[in-house]
Design an enzyme around this catalytic site. Structure first.
Site, PDB file in Angstrom:
ATOM      1  N   SER A 145     -22.608 -45.239  47.180  1.00  0.00           N
ATOM      2  CA  SER A 145     -21.814 -44.032  46.954  1.00  0.00           C
ATOM      3  C   SER A 145     -21.787 -43.161  48.212  1.00  0.00           C
ATOM      4  O   SER A 145     -21.286 -43.610  49.235  1.00  0.00           O
ATOM      5  CB  SER A 145     -22.371 -43.299  45.733  1.00  0.00           C
ATOM      6  OG  SER A 145     -21.437 -42.372  45.270  1.00  0.00           O
ATOM      7  N   ASP A 221     -16.718 -47.658  36.683  1.00  0.00           N
ATOM      8  CA  ASP A 221     -17.376 -46.561  37.397  1.00  0.00           C
ATOM      9  C   ASP A 221     -16.556 -45.291  37.167  1.00  0.00           C
ATOM     10  O   ASP A 221     -15.365 -45.254  37.511  1.00  0.00           O
ATOM     11  CB  ASP A 221     -17.392 -46.949  38.889  1.00  0.00           C
ATOM     12  CG  ASP A 221     -18.092 -45.945  39.766  1.00  0.00           C
ATOM     13  OD1 ASP A 221     -18.042 -44.746  39.455  1.00  0.00           O
ATOM     14  OD2 ASP A 221     -18.661 -46.372  40.782  1.00  0.00           O
ATOM     15  N   HIS A 254     -21.471 -46.864  37.767  1.00  0.00           N
ATOM     16  CA  HIS A 254     -21.895 -46.350  39.082  1.00  0.00           C
ATOM     17  C   HIS A 254     -23.419 -46.353  39.238  1.00  0.00           C
ATOM     18  O   HIS A 254     -23.941 -45.870  40.233  1.00  0.00           O
ATOM     19  CB  HIS A 254     -21.375 -44.908  39.213  1.00  0.00           C
ATOM     20  CG  HIS A 254     -21.344 -44.373  40.614  1.00  0.00           C
ATOM     21  ND1 HIS A 254     -20.527 -44.873  41.598  1.00  0.00           N
ATOM     22  CD2 HIS A 254     -22.041 -43.365  41.223  1.00  0.00           C
ATOM     23  CE1 HIS A 254     -20.700 -44.202  42.723  1.00  0.00           C
ATOM     24  NE2 HIS A 254     -21.632 -43.284  42.524  1.00  0.00           N
TER      25      HIS A 254
HETATM   26  N1  LIG Z   1     -23.164 -35.344  38.239  1.00  0.00           N
HETATM   27  C1  LIG Z   1     -24.122 -36.347  38.460  1.00  0.00           C
HETATM   28  C2  LIG Z   1     -23.866 -37.016  39.775  1.00  0.00           C
HETATM   29  C3  LIG Z   1     -25.049 -37.671  40.389  1.00  0.00           C
HETATM   30  C4  LIG Z   1     -24.894 -39.173  40.573  1.00  0.00           C
HETATM   31  O1  LIG Z   1     -24.215 -39.857  39.846  1.00  0.00           O
HETATM   32  N2  LIG Z   1     -25.562 -39.659  41.624  1.00  0.00           N
HETATM   33  C5  LIG Z   1     -25.472 -41.061  41.931  1.00  0.00           C
HETATM   34  C6  LIG Z   1     -24.858 -41.195  43.280  1.00  0.00           C
HETATM   35  S1  LIG Z   1     -23.251 -40.456  43.256  1.00  0.00           S
HETATM   36  C7  LIG Z   1     -22.665 -40.574  44.843  1.00  0.00           C
HETATM   37  O2  LIG Z   1     -23.263 -40.417  45.846  1.00  0.00           O
HETATM   38  C8  LIG Z   1     -26.860 -41.667  41.884  1.00  0.00           C
HETATM   39  O3  LIG Z   1     -27.159 -42.613  42.568  1.00  0.00           O
HETATM   40  N3  LIG Z   1     -27.707 -41.103  41.028  1.00  0.00           N
HETATM   41  C9  LIG Z   1     -29.102 -41.471  40.917  1.00  0.00           C
HETATM   42  C10 LIG Z   1     -29.420 -42.643  40.036  1.00  0.00           C
HETATM   43  O4  LIG Z   1     -30.598 -43.080  40.090  1.00  0.00           O
HETATM   44  O5  LIG Z   1     -28.544 -43.134  39.312  1.00  0.00           O
HETATM   45  C11 LIG Z   1     -25.522 -35.762  38.298  1.00  0.00           C
HETATM   46  O6  LIG Z   1     -25.795 -34.672  38.820  1.00  0.00           O
HETATM   47  O7  LIG Z   1     -26.340 -36.413  37.665  1.00  0.00           O
END
Ligand SMILES: N[C@@H](CCC(=O)N[C@@H](CSC=O)C(=O)NCC(=O)O)C(=O)O
Length: 279
Positions: A145, A221, A254
């Site tokens: 991401s 995603d 995602h």
């Molecule tokens: N709104 C959400 C967004 C946070 C999220 O989805 N983070 C992703 C990366 S998004 C792009 O860079 C992520 O990797 N999260 C950590 C995980 O372990 O899944 C929120 O604030 O939760």
């Protein structure tokens, strides 16, 4: 340098360290997986950049990357996603400030005092790794991401530093989408020419590097259509005759469940290129 975690893992070691970063002007954490081969010889390194809201912990606790790193004899280095601390500028939103560096060198106040992640990943961290661990000079880069964006940008701009590049669900056109426009306005100001230096699609269209790379994207995603725009990088690669492997996976979202499902392919992809680079 101070060690804060050490765990035996697939015949090697999963460690977490902290150090004073002179570029970021604050203490930084990074995770390093030392494969069993690192006990006998210096091994190549795969740098992993995580996404918004993440730390060095996400990839080491959720992806299962260590199994494949041990198989191929590759060290994995995963830095925290931004400078941190009470004296470091921040924002209440999850997509700006701490945990949301976008891996660039900020030029605008108050961010520029600490947010120099591009130089940290390219120069300071590799110097630290080759000095303190059994790492050779060969390195590749991957990420997810916001970290996929970072990996593509660093790889495209520094083809002699990174043997190979891959990404999961990368933000390929940050200057065209909400996440990127918000961050770039804050960190880089209104200078759109500066934005282009941190936009993978723009860099490809400028002819920066013709090397192939690997991208995986889940079709379920929630960020795919609005923030990631994977089709843009596919089109840019076609236009510039770059033989990128861009794979779409029905049903995947995602999350790190998606990453865990395909990380084996990414480590194998980098292992092959890293091996080729010495033949
Ligand atoms: N709104 C959400 C967004 C946070 C999220 O989805 N983070 C992703 C990366 S998004 C792009 O860079 C992520 O990797 N999260 C950590 C995980 O372990 O899944 C929120 O604030 O939760």
């Amino acid at each position: 340098m101070q060690q804060i975690e050490k765990h035996a893992c697939f015949g090697g070691w999963q460690e977490v360290w902290t150090h004073e970063s002179h570029l970021l002007n604050c203490p930084m954490r990074f995770a390093v997986y030392l494969p069993p081969q690192a006990k006998e010889r210096k091994v190549p390194v795969l740098y992993w950049l995580s996404g918004l809201t993440c730390t060095e912990q996400n990839v080491i606790t959720k992806s299962g990357i260590q199994r494949y790193a041990a198989e191929h004899g590759i060290m994995i280095v995963a830095p925290d996603t931004s400078p941190r601390g009470e004296s470091v500028a921040d924002d209440a939103a999850y997509d700006l400030g701490q945990g949301a560096s976008f891996y660039l060198n900020a030029t605008q106040s108050p961010w520029c005092n600490h947010y120099q992640m591009y130089d940290y990943i390219l120069h300071e961290l590799p110097r630290l790794i080759t000095t303190h661990f059994a790492a050779n000079e060969r390195k590749s880069i991957s990420g997810h991401s916001m970290g996929g964006h970072g990996a593509l940008v660093l790889g495209l701009r520094n083809p002699n530093d990174y043997v190979s590049v891959s990404a999961f669900s990368p933000i390929v056109s940050p200057s065209q989408v909400g996440w990127g426009q918000k961050a770039f306005t804050a960190y880089l100001g209104d200078d759109r020419a500066a934005w282009q230096q941190y936009d993978a699609v723009a860099l490809i269209l400028q002819g920066h590097d013709k090397k192939a790379f690997l991208v995986d994207q889940g079709l379920d995603d929630p960020f795919y259509a609005e923030q990631l725009c994977t089709q843009n990088i596919e089109n840019a690669c076609q236009q510039m005759h770059i033989d990128a492997q861009i794979r779409y996976h029905a049903g995947y979202d995602h999350s790190y469940y998606f990453i865990a499902s395909w990380i084996e392919d990414h480590v194998a992809y980098h292992a092959k290129q890293l091996q080729r680079s010495i033949e």
